[in-house]
Design an enzyme around this catalytic site. Structure first.
Site, PDB file in Angstrom:
ATOM      1  N   GLY A  76       0.404  -1.455   0.001  1.00  0.00           N
ATOM      2  CA  GLY A  76       0.319  -0.485   0.262  1.00  0.00           C
ATOM      3  C   GLY A  76       0.820   0.953   0.504  1.00  0.00           C
ATOM      4  O   GLY A  76       2.205   1.419  -0.584  1.00  0.00           O
ATOM      5  N   SER A  77       0.862   2.573   0.742  1.00  0.00           N
ATOM      6  CA  SER A  77       0.929   3.494   0.364  1.00  0.00           C
ATOM      7  C   SER A  77       2.352   3.138   1.162  1.00  0.00           C
ATOM      8  O   SER A  77       1.787   3.099   2.514  1.00  0.00           O
ATOM      9  CB  SER A  77      -0.302   4.758   0.691  1.00  0.00           C
ATOM     10  OG  SER A  77      -0.478   4.759   2.454  1.00  0.00           O
ATOM     11  N   CYS A  98       1.326   0.307  -8.553  1.00  0.00           N
ATOM     12  CA  CYS A  98       2.883   0.906  -8.385  1.00  0.00           C
ATOM     13  C   CYS A  98       3.723   1.561  -8.809  1.00  0.00           C
ATOM     14  O   CYS A  98       5.416   2.022  -8.448  1.00  0.00           O
ATOM     15  CB  CYS A  98       3.330   0.251  -6.940  1.00  0.00           C
ATOM     16  SG  CYS A  98       3.258  -1.840  -6.905  1.00  0.00           S
ATOM     17  N   GLU A 120       5.683  -3.397   1.066  1.00  0.00           N
ATOM     18  CA  GLU A 120       6.029  -3.259  -1.210  1.00  0.00           C
ATOM     19  C   GLU A 120       4.729  -2.110  -1.125  1.00  0.00           C
ATOM     20  O   GLU A 120       3.929  -1.673  -0.845  1.00  0.00           O
ATOM     21  CB  GLU A 120       5.210  -4.021  -1.498  1.00  0.00           C
ATOM     22  CG  GLU A 120       5.984  -5.588  -0.968  1.00  0.00           C
ATOM     23  CD  GLU A 120       7.120  -5.474  -2.133  1.00  0.00           C
ATOM     24  OE1 GLU A 120       7.189  -4.476  -2.948  1.00  0.00           O
ATOM     25  OE2 GLU A 120       8.091  -6.300  -1.717  1.00  0.00           O
ATOM     26  N   LEU A 121       5.487  -0.779  -0.809  1.00  0.00           N
ATOM     27  CA  LEU A 121       4.665   0.764  -0.643  1.00  0.00           C
ATOM     28  C   LEU A 121       5.399   1.741  -2.119  1.00  0.00           C
ATOM     29  O   LEU A 121       5.024   0.978  -2.960  1.00  0.00           O
ATOM     30  CB  LEU A 121       5.527   1.206   0.008  1.00  0.00           C
ATOM     31  CG  LEU A 121       5.933   0.616   1.552  1.00  0.00           C
ATOM     32  CD1 LEU A 121       6.749   1.207   2.928  1.00  0.00           C
ATOM     33  CD2 LEU A 121       4.390   0.179   2.335  1.00  0.00           C
ATOM     34  N   GLU A 137       3.435  10.163  -5.850  1.00  0.00           N
ATOM     35  CA  GLU A 137       3.070   9.114  -6.828  1.00  0.00           C
ATOM     36  C   GLU A 137       1.218   9.504  -7.049  1.00  0.00           C
ATOM     37  O   GLU A 137       0.520   9.404  -6.041  1.00  0.00           O
ATOM     38  CB  GLU A 137       2.544   8.047  -5.417  1.00  0.00           C
ATOM     39  CG  GLU A 137       2.645   6.809  -6.094  1.00  0.00           C
ATOM     40  CD  GLU A 137       1.826   5.489  -5.448  1.00  0.00           C
ATOM     41  OE1 GLU A 137       2.501   3.987  -5.676  1.00  0.00           O
ATOM     42  OE2 GLU A 137       1.641   5.617  -4.159  1.00  0.00           O
TER      43      GLU A 137
END
Length: 471
Positions: A226-227, A280, A246-247, A374
């Site tokens: 996520g963020s 992402c 996992e950003l 992002e």
């Protein structure tokens, strides 16, 4: 109409309340989902802890995972239609995700049989004679898996599959935007005969559900996609747990003077617009060297302008609605701000029937959020640079580093980029959105820590215990 409860300890249970789930395109109610409280969240940990204590032999883990893969194949179209309904993902992309998720669970079933261990030559040092030493893999413990909306099936499988392969019971907290997809997957684990407590599904407010898990020492691992803001906050709130994060990213691609322009433009289009830009590794920044920039922008703009956007159930649709009106409006405001600061819209930029048209911007200021943050939508910005050296400096100026790519015919330039670009993966003459489900996948800097890719994820969830035998 699906009515989904909580799945705890091998069975479906009711929650104090339920909430509706709407179709992202039509607005029709397609189901209801349970809203858990802290007590239910703790009950899920209780069930997982009992499962861990009881254990599950490797052959049973592997068989259950393999059987789920078979069942997913039988329910493939049901999964795809549900993903599109919940998230607005174009149906062709949903079907591709289902195929990838089946591959991921198949890889997990095989990896369960290959848990690592090694011999340690203690006799190489003084005092080590007449000993035999080896390591055995031990599951770290209960895993809390927190997943996003954009790949609600495959990213969930990237957490559940390796955890079960490693011998770790799983607590699943899916995105509030896509709880029904997770529920369908969990129902297949139930049908496959997975022992009670090894997978538990808890839906509800993140602060309630995840908060209960953060405070429980029996939860050994939090794996989150996520963020960046949320991911690092999770780690700060529970520093003694292992975190696999996992950003986000603002993925970059470099187009050198000697690049194949048509090939680079096609790759940029696919990488920027796939999954409506909600990934992402979606391409957000292109650094085109001055000698090729005009040709590249013209080719890119033509391809993007010709991309179909709208109803996600139509076979030709590439860009559907974003996950929320707020996400769409945020991007529109970023585009307007960039234009006001001197950027030029080369394609798109408008909203039609609630969908943001695929958009290309040129001469975007370097301080624009479209470059620095992002975007998570179908918008790509092209920045003109003098040479590859300047491009590398611009790529590395970001606080993110997940995937990046370069298009060039010069092997020396490609290797220099591979060595110096600050990213978890560097792709040469390939779109930066590429990911195979068995490859090591993870970021540097603000993009996270730890690796996905089934083999590598399993390794993160195991501890090596040393055993020494003396004659």
């Amino acid at each position: 109409m699906r009515e989904q409860g909580l799945y705890i300890g091998g069975g479906w249970v009711a929650a104090p309340e339920n909430r509706p789930v709407a179709d992202k395109w039509t607005g029709d109610i397609i189901g209801t989902v349970a809203v858990a409280d802290a007590a239910a969240s703790r009950a899920a940990v209780d069930a997982a802890a009992r499962a861990l204590a009881a254990g599950l032999p490797v052959p049973e883990r592997s068989r259950a995972l393999a059987r789920v893969g078979e069942l997913m194949g039988e329910h493939a179209e049901e999964f795809a239609q549900l993903i599109t309904a919940e998230t607005g993902k174009p149906i062709t992309a949903s079907r591709a995700e289902v195929g990838r998720a089946i591959t991921t669970v198949q890889l997990s079933a095989e990896e369960a049989k290959r848990l690592p261990g090694e011999t340690v030559p203690l006799d190489a040092v003084a005092g080590g004679a007449d000993t035999l030493a080896f390591t055995i893999p031990i599951a770290r413990g209960v895993v809390a898996a927190i997943t996003p909306f954009n790949f609600p099936l495959n990213l969930l499988m990237h957490k559940v599959g390796p955890a079960l392969a490693a011998g770790c019971p799983v607590l699943v907290k899916p995105s509030d935007h896509a709880p029904l997809t997770a529920g369908l997957l969990v129902s297949l684990f139930h049908e496959a005969g997975l022992a009670a407590g090894w997978i538990n599904l808890v839906t509800g407010p993140p602060d309630v559900v995840v908060g209960a898990w953060q405070d429980d020492d029996r939860v050994a691992v939090i794996t989150f996609t996520g963020s960046s803001k949320v991911g690092w906050a999770l780690k700060a709130a529970s520093p003694r747990k292992l975190h696999v994060l996992e950003l986000g990213s603002n993925t970059a691609m470099v187009v050198a003077d000697d690049a194949d322009v048509a090939r680079a433009a096609r790759a940029a289009t696919d990488a920027a617009l796939g999954n409506s830009g909600q990934a992402c590794v979606s391409l957000q920044r292109v650094y085109a060297t001055r000698g090729v920039s005009e040709r590249f922008v013209a080719a890119l703009a033509a391809l993007v302008a010709d991309t179909q956007a709208g109803d996600p159930r139509l076979e030709g649709t590439v860009v559907g609605p974003l996950i929320s009106a707020e996400a769409r409006d945020r991007l529109v405001s970023w585009i307007d701000s960039a234009v006001a600061s001197g950027a030029r819209v080369a394609a798109g930029g408008s909203v039609v029937d609630g969908v943001l048209a695929p958009t290309v911007l040129v001469d975007v200021p370097r301080q624009s959020p479209l470059v620095c943050e992002e975007a998570f939508g179908p918008v790509v910005s092209v920045v003109v640079v003098d040479d590859v050296a300047e491009a590398i400096a611009e790529v590395n100026s970001a606080d993110f580093g997940l995937n990046t790519s370069i298009y060039t015919a010069d092997l020396a330039v490609a290797m220099r980029y591979a060595r110096t670009a600050e990213a978890g993966s560097v792709l040469v003459n390939m779109p930066p959105s590429f990911r195979a489900d068995h490859m090591p996948y993870g970021g540097v800097k603000g993009s996270g820590q730890g690796l996905e890719g089934v083999k590598y994820a399993v390794a993160d969830l195991l501890q090596e215990k040393l055993v020494v035998l003396h004659a």
